[in-house]
Design an enzyme around this catalytic site. Structure first.
Site, mmCIF file in Angstrom:
data_model
loop_
_atom_site.group_PDB
_atom_site.id
_atom_site.type_symbol
_atom_site.label_atom_id
_atom_site.label_comp_id
_atom_site.label_asym_id
_atom_site.label_seq_id
_atom_site.Cartn_x
_atom_site.Cartn_y
_atom_site.Cartn_z
ATOM 1 N N GLU A 30 19.913 47.266 44.594
ATOM 2 C CA GLU A 30 20.906 46.986 45.522
ATOM 3 C C GLU A 30 21.484 47.951 46.132
ATOM 4 O O GLU A 30 22.676 48.331 45.916
ATOM 5 C CB GLU A 30 21.439 45.622 45.429
ATOM 6 C CG GLU A 30 20.776 44.507 44.826
ATOM 7 C CD GLU A 30 21.640 43.222 44.962
ATOM 8 O OE1 GLU A 30 20.994 42.346 45.626
ATOM 9 O OE2 GLU A 30 22.640 42.939 44.876
ATOM 10 N N GLU A 75 29.621 43.787 43.996
ATOM 11 C CA GLU A 75 30.910 43.002 44.491
ATOM 12 C C GLU A 75 31.719 43.319 43.097
ATOM 13 O O GLU A 75 33.022 43.096 43.277
ATOM 14 C CB GLU A 75 30.460 41.862 44.802
ATOM 15 C CG GLU A 75 30.138 41.925 46.147
ATOM 16 C CD GLU A 75 29.163 40.940 46.831
ATOM 17 O OE1 GLU A 75 29.140 39.749 46.374
ATOM 18 O OE2 GLU A 75 28.658 41.314 47.773
ATOM 19 N N GLY A 86 24.430 42.262 52.755
ATOM 20 C CA GLY A 86 25.383 41.560 53.505
ATOM 21 C C GLY A 86 25.475 42.196 55.030
ATOM 22 O O GLY A 86 26.293 41.687 55.910
ATOM 23 N N HIS A 145 26.744 43.274 39.447
ATOM 24 C CA HIS A 145 26.379 43.461 41.094
ATOM 25 C C HIS A 145 27.737 44.406 41.561
ATOM 26 O O HIS A 145 28.731 44.468 41.088
ATOM 27 C CB HIS A 145 26.744 41.870 41.544
ATOM 28 C CG HIS A 145 26.532 41.729 43.056
ATOM 29 N ND1 HIS A 145 27.292 42.000 43.887
ATOM 30 C CD2 HIS A 145 25.252 41.247 43.369
ATOM 31 C CE1 HIS A 145 26.630 41.871 45.226
ATOM 32 N NE2 HIS A 145 25.449 41.242 44.835
ATOM 33 N N ASN A 170 21.481 34.843 44.944
ATOM 34 C CA ASN A 170 22.902 34.770 44.606
ATOM 35 C C ASN A 170 23.700 34.199 45.772
ATOM 36 O O ASN A 170 24.052 34.588 46.578
ATOM 37 C CB ASN A 170 23.146 36.347 44.599
ATOM 38 C CG ASN A 170 24.441 36.710 44.001
ATOM 39 O OD1 ASN A 170 25.387 35.874 43.777
ATOM 40 N ND2 ASN A 170 25.084 37.833 44.411
ATOM 41 N N TRP A 171 24.344 33.104 45.278
ATOM 42 C CA TRP A 171 25.092 32.004 46.249
ATOM 43 C C TRP A 171 26.648 33.028 46.347
ATOM 44 O O TRP A 171 27.447 32.338 47.114
ATOM 45 C CB TRP A 171 25.307 30.714 45.848
ATOM 46 C CG TRP A 171 23.848 29.990 46.140
ATOM 47 C CD1 TRP A 171 22.905 30.497 46.836
ATOM 48 C CD2 TRP A 171 23.843 28.619 46.095
ATOM 49 N NE1 TRP A 171 21.870 29.287 46.894
ATOM 50 C CE2 TRP A 171 22.416 28.155 46.540
ATOM 51 C CE3 TRP A 171 24.663 27.492 45.600
ATOM 52 C CZ2 TRP A 171 21.913 26.893 46.619
ATOM 53 C CZ3 TRP A 171 23.969 26.217 45.678
ATOM 54 C CH2 TRP A 171 22.783 25.977 46.219
ATOM 55 N N LYS A 172 26.953 33.588 45.309
ATOM 56 C CA LYS A 172 28.268 34.349 45.469
ATOM 57 C C LYS A 172 29.309 33.198 45.349
ATOM 58 O O LYS A 172 28.926 32.127 44.682
ATOM 59 C CB LYS A 172 28.424 35.096 46.518
ATOM 60 C CG LYS A 172 27.320 36.102 46.665
ATOM 61 C CD LYS A 172 27.566 37.171 47.619
ATOM 62 C CE LYS A 172 26.246 38.194 47.770
ATOM 63 N NZ LYS A 172 26.535 39.309 48.783
ATOM 64 N N SER A 200 20.061 42.312 52.433
ATOM 65 C CA SER A 200 19.584 41.867 53.749
ATOM 66 C C SER A 200 17.924 41.640 53.775
ATOM 67 O O SER A 200 17.344 41.653 54.796
ATOM 68 C CB SER A 200 20.064 42.746 54.636
ATOM 69 O OG SER A 200 21.440 42.997 54.650
HETATM 70 C C1 PEP Z 1 23.394 40.326 47.146
HETATM 71 O O1 PEP Z 1 24.672 39.932 47.192
HETATM 72 O O2 PEP Z 1 22.880 40.313 46.050
HETATM 73 C C2 PEP Z 1 22.492 40.498 48.406
HETATM 74 C C3 PEP Z 1 21.463 40.963 48.515
HETATM 75 O O3 PEP Z 1 23.117 39.888 49.510
HETATM 76 P P1 PEP Z 1 22.542 39.852 50.875
HETATM 77 O O4 PEP Z 1 21.042 39.397 50.853
HETATM 78 O O5 PEP Z 1 23.241 38.746 51.763
HETATM 79 O O6 PEP Z 1 22.467 41.239 51.686
#
Ligand code: PEP
Length: 249
Positions: A163, A95, A169, A93, A9-11, A209
């Site tokens: 998640e 976010e 993050g 997600h 997921n590049w966001k 992470s």
């Molecule tokens: C995500 O945003 O889906 C995610 C898992 O981010 P990260 O791997 O950076 O924690």
């Protein structure tokens, strides 16, 4: 058997130069034993699909609207994602749930439209730190599963990503026992609702992470069929460390 999946997921990261990461991955994995998916920002979708064409790398969106078309300035429909070359879309997600106030009903409506358009919906669920500390994790996840996942779901059109919000993050990762507990719970809920056949065929990803250094341990946990990866998916070299761990799991 569930085919494992490494999804990136590049966001809101990446401009044209980042397409080299996709061609890099495609070159590194001409014939992987796992599925590889990159979800770039919408501005890159079409070019990313071109860069990945004919390769083992799939392309996905990061969101879509619940309606199939209409007066929704700035939004994208599921059909538009398909038209741009996407095969999947991340929905719900944390976010999106937080920044855009998306509730379970919104996610379910989007997932219905996505599935109708032929996309695989990667539906995200996860608890906040306060919810975990109050021992409410499984209640929260259970509510998100029943509220966000549409009835038409199958092992082909649905992937569930666990998640924990506090792990995204942050560099903080739940214990392997905590991951296993939630993944086993999600599997049981899917089997109860959809029957054993469908329930066992849906892939469950862990996200939060995941890095090359911790991926192998996470992939050894029961009912973890891959990962949804944010930061470590931005560079092909980092993501490759995770893909390699998944191929070895
Ligand atoms: C995500 O945003 O889906 C995610 C898992 O981010 P990260 O791997 O950076 O924690």
């Amino acid at each position: 058997m569930r085919r494992k999946l490494a999804a990136g997921n590049w966001k809101m990261n990446g401009t044209g130069a980042a397409l080299a990461e996709i061609t890099g991955l495609a070159d590194m994995y001409p014939d992987p034993s796992v599925d590889i998916l990159i979800c770039p920002p919408a501005t890159l979708l079409h070019r990313a699909a071109g860069a990945a064409q004919g390769s083992s790398v799939g392309i996905g969106g990061q969101d879509c609207h619940a309606a199939s078309s209409g007066a929704h300035t700035g939004d994208l429909s599921a059909d538009m994602l398909v038209d741009a070359g996407a095969s999947a879309v991340i929905l719900g997600h944390s976010e999106r749930r937080e920044d855009h106030d998306e509730g379970n009903e919104d996610v379910r409506a989007k997932a219905r439209t996505a599935m109708d358009a032929g996309l695989t919906a990667i539906i995200c669920v996860g608890e906040s730190l306060a919810q975990r500390e109050a021992a409410n994790t499984l209640d929260i996840i259970g509510g998100q599963l029943s509220g966000s996942i549409p009835d038409q779901s199958t092992g082909q059109n649905l992937v569930v990503a666990y998640e924990p919000i506090w792990a995204i993050g942050t560099g903080k990762v739940p214990t392997l026992e905590q991951i296993g507990e939630v993944h086993d719970f999600i599997r049981a809920r899917l089997e109860r609702r959809f029957g054993e056949g469908v329930g066992r065929s849906v892939r469950l990803l862990y996200g939060g992470s995941v890095k090359p250094g911790n991926a192998a341990d996470i992939f050894a946990v029961s009912n973890v069929d891959g990962a949804l990866v944010g930061g470590a998916s931005l560079k092909a070299q980092d993501f490759a460390g995770i893909i390699d761990a998944l191929q070895g799991a």
